[in-house]
Design a protein around this motif. Structure first.
Motif, PDB file in Angstrom:
ATOM      1  N   SER B 133       0.946  -1.218  -0.196  1.00 44.98           N
ATOM      2  CA  SER B 133      -0.266  -0.114   0.337  1.00 44.98           C
ATOM      3  C   SER B 133       1.044   1.143   0.185  1.00 44.98           C
ATOM      4  O   SER B 133       1.948   1.302   0.085  1.00 44.98           O
ATOM      5  CB  SER B 133      -1.423   0.018   1.091  1.00 44.98           C
ATOM      6  OG  SER B 133      -1.754   1.013   1.563  1.00 44.98           O
ATOM      7  N   VAL B 134       0.176   2.424  -0.540  1.00 44.26           N
ATOM      8  CA  VAL B 134       0.807   3.194  -0.294  1.00 44.26           C
ATOM      9  C   VAL B 134       0.974   4.052   0.834  1.00 44.26           C
ATOM     10  O   VAL B 134       0.654   4.460   1.276  1.00 44.26           O
ATOM     11  CB  VAL B 134       0.164   4.505  -1.361  1.00 44.26           C
ATOM     12  CG1 VAL B 134       1.214   5.904  -1.657  1.00 44.26           C
ATOM     13  CG2 VAL B 134      -0.003   4.059  -3.297  1.00 44.26           C
ATOM     14  N   GLY B 135       2.790   4.120   1.034  1.00 48.85           N
ATOM     15  CA  GLY B 135       2.916   5.198   2.293  1.00 48.85           C
ATOM     16  C   GLY B 135       2.079   6.707   2.462  1.00 48.85           C
ATOM     17  O   GLY B 135       2.978   7.040   0.762  1.00 48.85           O
ATOM     18  N   ARG B 136       1.212   7.282   3.269  1.00 47.87           N
ATOM     19  CA  ARG B 136       1.800   9.269   3.190  1.00 47.87           C
ATOM     20  C   ARG B 136       2.704   9.625   3.992  1.00 47.87           C
ATOM     21  O   ARG B 136       1.896   9.752   5.007  1.00 47.87           O
ATOM     22  CB  ARG B 136       0.475   9.284   3.367  1.00 47.87           C
ATOM     23  CG  ARG B 136      -0.565   8.358   1.292  1.00 47.87           C
ATOM     24  CD  ARG B 136      -1.701   9.553   2.447  1.00 47.87           C
ATOM     25  NE  ARG B 136      -1.996  10.456   0.857  1.00 47.87           N
ATOM     26  CZ  ARG B 136      -1.724  10.341   0.077  1.00 47.87           C
ATOM     27  NH1 ARG B 136      -1.820   9.641  -0.837  1.00 47.87           N
ATOM     28  NH2 ARG B 136      -1.878  11.857  -0.759  1.00 47.87           N
ATOM     29  N   THR B 137       3.304  10.695   4.175  1.00 45.39           N
ATOM     30  CA  THR B 137       3.754  11.625   4.832  1.00 45.39           C
ATOM     31  C   THR B 137       3.346  12.854   4.195  1.00 45.39           C
ATOM     32  O   THR B 137       3.500  13.056   3.048  1.00 45.39           O
ATOM     33  CB  THR B 137       4.780  11.500   5.046  1.00 45.39           C
ATOM     34  OG1 THR B 137       6.019  11.749   4.370  1.00 45.39           O
ATOM     35  CG2 THR B 137       5.588  10.380   5.798  1.00 45.39           C
ATOM     36  N   HIS B 138       3.437  13.665   5.492  1.00 44.86           N
ATOM     37  CA  HIS B 138       3.162  15.738   4.461  1.00 44.86           C
ATOM     38  C   HIS B 138       2.009  15.747   3.816  1.00 44.86           C
ATOM     39  O   HIS B 138       2.303  16.133   3.310  1.00 44.86           O
ATOM     40  CB  HIS B 138       4.536  16.160   3.807  1.00 44.86           C
ATOM     41  CG  HIS B 138       5.839  15.960   4.981  1.00 44.86           C
ATOM     42  ND1 HIS B 138       6.526  14.919   5.002  1.00 44.86           N
ATOM     43  CD2 HIS B 138       6.267  17.192   5.602  1.00 44.86           C
ATOM     44  CE1 HIS B 138       7.429  15.391   5.881  1.00 44.86           C
ATOM     45  NE2 HIS B 138       6.965  16.288   6.652  1.00 44.86           N
ATOM     46  N   GLY B 139       1.513  14.757   3.876  1.00 43.15           N
ATOM     47  CA  GLY B 139      -0.040  14.566   2.449  1.00 43.15           C
ATOM     48  C   GLY B 139       0.442  14.396   1.097  1.00 43.15           C
ATOM     49  O   GLY B 139      -0.262  13.635   0.517  1.00 43.15           O
ATOM     50  N   VAL B 140       1.269  13.021   0.925  1.00 44.26           N
ATOM     51  CA  VAL B 140       2.262  12.510  -0.263  1.00 44.26           C
ATOM     52  C   VAL B 140       2.424  11.713  -0.709  1.00 44.26           C
ATOM     53  O   VAL B 140       2.413  11.155   1.140  1.00 44.26           O
ATOM     54  CB  VAL B 140       3.183  14.284  -0.947  1.00 44.26           C
ATOM     55  CG1 VAL B 140       2.253  15.063  -1.071  1.00 44.26           C
ATOM     56  CG2 VAL B 140       4.288  14.093  -0.043  1.00 44.26           C
ATOM     57  N   HIS B 141       2.893  11.346  -1.257  1.00 42.31           N
ATOM     58  CA  HIS B 141       2.759   9.519  -1.276  1.00 42.31           C
ATOM     59  C   HIS B 141       4.174   9.475  -0.978  1.00 42.31           C
ATOM     60  O   HIS B 141       5.494  10.772  -1.092  1.00 42.31           O
ATOM     61  CB  HIS B 141       3.143   9.107  -3.087  1.00 42.31           C
ATOM     62  CG  HIS B 141       2.058   8.768  -3.590  1.00 42.31           C
ATOM     63  ND1 HIS B 141       1.767   8.364  -4.224  1.00 42.31           N
ATOM     64  CD2 HIS B 141       0.571   9.293  -2.570  1.00 42.31           C
ATOM     65  CE1 HIS B 141       0.658   8.028  -4.770  1.00 42.31           C
ATOM     66  NE2 HIS B 141      -0.601   9.038  -3.648  1.00 42.31           N
ATOM     67  N   ALA B 142       4.735   8.463  -0.009  1.00 43.78           N
ATOM     68  CA  ALA B 142       5.913   8.441   0.693  1.00 43.78           C
ATOM     69  C   ALA B 142       6.713   6.491   0.615  1.00 43.78           C
ATOM     70  O   ALA B 142       5.883   5.877  -0.428  1.00 43.78           O
ATOM     71  CB  ALA B 142       5.863   8.772   1.933  1.00 43.78           C
ATOM     72  N   GLU B 143       7.387   6.135   1.236  1.00 45.77           N
ATOM     73  CA  GLU B 143       7.611   4.971   1.154  1.00 45.77           C
ATOM     74  C   GLU B 143       6.276   3.948   1.244  1.00 45.77           C
ATOM     75  O   GLU B 143       5.474   4.435   1.844  1.00 45.77           O
ATOM     76  CB  GLU B 143       8.852   4.709   2.663  1.00 45.77           C
ATOM     77  CG  GLU B 143      10.042   4.652   2.193  1.00 45.77           C
ATOM     78  CD  GLU B 143      10.354   6.614   2.588  1.00 45.77           C
ATOM     79  OE1 GLU B 143       9.484   7.533   2.426  1.00 45.77           O
ATOM     80  OE2 GLU B 143      11.376   6.933   2.344  1.00 45.77           O
TER      81      GLU B 143
END
Lengths: 222, 222, 222, 222
Positions: B133-143
């Motif tokens: 699954s797509v991880g999200r930080t700062h409101g955008v895609h992350a690791e």
């Protein structure tokens, strides 16, 4: 915090020095918990690392990232051993766990103070058990009551608040789980070692076992 | 409550019938707990007392006081024994303790439901432990992360909520302490007997001992 | 709403009958505003359309969608002309604009009532301009004041609240903008015609012009 | 305020220097508005009065009252004319009206900034009027919309917020009404003169007329 209403010992927990100091505590505990990490000599250098808030602020003007600035200053002070500082960590690991340490210290001040307040109110309640006082219902005078009974209400409420505070502070936990919290870099056993080094509570539902065992022994069961 | 979103079993706890029914339960338990109160025969009549919401509403039009209207209707249905209904009590004793009984019933429905939800979420979390699954930080895609880990977060939060609900419902207590809460009429032992009759939790800091012992053994001590 | 504390005229605004009645008002206004829509004869049939809450609830059991159930019942009552009911609309158009109509009716009751309350308080304030009263600061007795001055404070606060309520109710607006609010189906001029038919306020920053003119004459300018 | 997120010009409004400076503005305006008060020469001395935050804090250690400490320091700096400083006033007159002046300055910064933001968002909204974008309802993808329309929503909301801020800041008022707010010492005309000296808004429902005319011409009428 408004200076005139802040107890010095609580104020001391929340200065910039204390915040970066707590983050430094995390970095040291993290370095100590690394497997195949720094040598004992390097660890000594890491434990002796220092910073000033001014130096971090200066460095931040260039990096535009306060945690990175903090890591740079701390690492520089440790010489070559500084390369192990922040090894495998993400900013949230250090910022959140540092905040947890600050909260823990605040709790060590607040919970006993709240218990003392409950005790003092209970003392006063007993003292005034027979002091007559006007009871009020519907916003007007009603049957008489005892002033001690009024105080007993405050004493009990304060006692319950102390219980709640103790419970809340007891749930503080480390959070060393890497980018997006997956433990992909260092694994949950590593978080546990860091937390143990700081004698931090292990959250009853600690997310770490989820990955260790694949099926999360700590997840709620029927 | 909005009918379309209310489970029938919860809705049933909060009808006017259920509210007056809980108040009737309190009145019966209170009559049973009286010393030198009704005879066994009278108690039988009290236990057989009835009401209808319509009759109470009609009576309220004259009395302009809903608890008094309730007591009148209930007492009338019990014949001469009705004179023991509400004996020595104040409205708050019956209204608050009746509400406590309703809350207790609501908790018996809500806590197990919350635990089932936590369990179901944990099951799904385990099922998707390896679903990328797509991880999200700062409101955008992350690791990348695992969908199961996201669900595990909900499972743990739901488990904590179940714990909190159980704790909150466990603090429900009777409140039979007379006008302005001084126990001047019937005494705290009487409250205890009423509460026991309804198997209600005795609040850890029950106010009753305050008066029994004069110095309140349950008040917080150092 | 709790029946015993609800004024009948306000209660009447918020029944299921009133809610579907307001939605019916919107459907009729929408049909009237259609270009190349129903004939005058068909409009007569639409204006004569009826519903019962029971019929809608029954229909909902099959459709599992309350707005669709409402539309079905209303359209069936209008015969062949019913095909124009809900033409080109999305559920939110009817639900939101129906709610706006209910709010408008509530405002027509609440604002004058609030103004009456302010007036009554001001009358009492003038009446007691010279009635001496204890002033309080820091929670204890202080210099004397006038009871009328205390009431004047409530009068002014109530007056400001009336102003705020009037302002809030004056911002109620129709919302007939189709799926995801783009006006793709019927255009903003259509919304304006429906709103005009219901004498509803045109929001000062109405989103409609945004699409009419491409650059939104009503968007804020420097 | 958190230093790293505070614009310098806003931060400057809320320093201790600015707070005591605003209180000094009030004291000067109050001295100027006194009838049979200081001579022109004395007023010159009052206008030249000075303070340092350190001096006030030192004085407070003795008086245990910050407004009294402020008045002492300011009066001492003005020599014999200092006796007119705080003449006939209560602490709240100076503290509240000083705060009002600070709020007024904050509003002069915030309202134009909010209007600029609304303008910028509107510009972007027009720029992207034809940029296709995914619409969402029920939390999932729905019909397409325009990115400009999404931005227009933010622009309008920001515009409404600017209107609200302007309205709120426009209601700031002086409060020079003496102990418990009765104008017993200096009268409402005096408050008006002080407020005029600071070009402060006269609250539409200003309490002063209540006492001037006995029946409060500004109280709400039918």
């Amino acid at each position: 915090m408004i200076a005139r209403y802040t107890r010095p010992e609580i104020g001391a927990v929340w200065t910039d020095e204390a915040r970066f100091g707590a983050m430094r505590d995390v970095e040291i505990a993290a370095a100590e918990a690394l497997e195949d990490g720094p040598t004992e000599e390097e660890l000594e250098a890491i434990r002796a690392s220092t910073f000033t808030v001014d130096a971090i602020n200066e460095r931040e003007k260039i990096l535009d990232h306060d945690t990175a600035a903090f890591v740079d200053v701390l690492a520089a002070s440790a010489g070559p051993a500084g390369r192990w500082i922040h090894y495998g960590l993400t900013s949230s690991d250090v910022v959140d766990t540092g905040l947890a340490l600050q909260l823990k210290r605040a709790g060590e001040l607040l919970v006993p103070a709240q218990r003392t307040l409950a005790h003092e109110l209970a003392e006063k309640a007993r003292e005034h058990a027979d002091t007559l006082s006007v009871g009020r219902t519907h916003g007007v005078h009603a049957e008489p009551t005892s002033f001690g009974l009024k105080l007993a209400g405050y004493a009990m409420e304060t006692h319950r608040n102390a219980e709640r505070l103790e419970r809340a502070f007891g749930q503080i936990t480390a959070a060393i789980s890497g980018a997006v919290g997956t433990f992909a870099t260092l694994g949950p056993a590593y978080e546990e070692r860091v937390a143990a080094g700081k004698t931090m509570t292990d959250d009853e539902l600690g997310k770490m076992d989820y990955y260790v065992e694949g099926v999360g022994s700590k997840l709620p069961k029927k």
